[in-house]
Design an enzyme around this catalytic site. Structure first.
Site, PDB file in Angstrom:
ATOM      1  N   MET A  64     -21.374  -8.020  33.187  1.00 12.79           N
ATOM      2  CA  MET A  64     -20.667  -7.121  34.099  1.00 12.79           C
ATOM      3  C   MET A  64     -20.607  -7.731  35.496  1.00 12.79           C
ATOM      4  SD  MET A  64     -21.779  -3.256  35.179  1.00 12.79           S
ATOM      5  CE  MET A  64     -21.372  -2.540  33.593  1.00 12.79           C
ATOM      6  N   CYS A  65     -19.445  -7.581  36.139  1.00  9.35           N
ATOM      7  CA  CYS A  65     -19.300  -7.988  37.535  1.00  9.35           C
ATOM      8  C   CYS A  65     -18.700  -6.801  38.293  1.00  9.35           C
ATOM      9  CB  CYS A  65     -18.447  -9.247  37.645  1.00  9.35           C
ATOM     10  SG  CYS A  65     -16.754  -9.032  37.053  1.00  9.35           S
ATOM     11  N   TYR A  66     -17.904  -7.066  39.301  1.00 11.18           N
ATOM     12  CA  TYR A  66     -17.298  -5.988  40.092  1.00 11.18           C
ATOM     13  C   TYR A  66     -16.149  -5.316  39.349  1.00 11.18           C
ATOM     14  CZ  TYR A  66     -19.781  -8.311  43.877  1.00 11.18           C
ATOM     15  OH  TYR A  66     -20.748  -8.888  44.649  1.00 11.18           O
TER      16      TYR A  66
END
EC number: 2.8.1.1
Length: 106
Positions: A64-66
């Site tokens: 997961m990132c932004y």
């Protein structure tokens, strides 16, 4: 060459609930400290070695990132290291928050 897969936030949450999947968050330390998905491991350049030593190559890994863009490169990196089931979480933390999935806030 093997590739990572895409998964939406609902699919990611379901996978976390029904398997030994690991969720990793690659956002910057400040963003992670303010809020992150429940059970997320903060994966950084400093923590990658210990993560790779602690996780089995067969375990599903959710990245997961932004917004779901940076996570794709990180997911492919993990595939290249030998992890067999790697997923990039589409929409990232923003989508996770929008879907009102479990979050830890500081």
């Amino acid at each position: 060459m093997d590739q990572f897969q895409h998964i939406d936030v609902q699919g990611a949450q379901a996978l976390l609930e029904q398997s030994e999947a690991k969720l990793v968050d690659i956002r910057d330390p400040q963003s992670f400290a303010v809020a992150h998905a429940e059970s997320a491991f903060h994966l950084t350049n400093d923590s990658i070695v210990s993560f790779m030593n602690d996780v089995e190559f067969e375990q599903p890994i959710l990245v997961m990132c932004y917004h779901g863009i940076s996570s794709q490169g990180a997911a492919q990196y993990l595939v290249n290291q030998g992890f067999e089931q790697v997923y990039s979480v589409d929409g990232g933390f923003e989508a996770w928050q929008r879907a009102e999935l479990p979050i830890v806030r500081s």
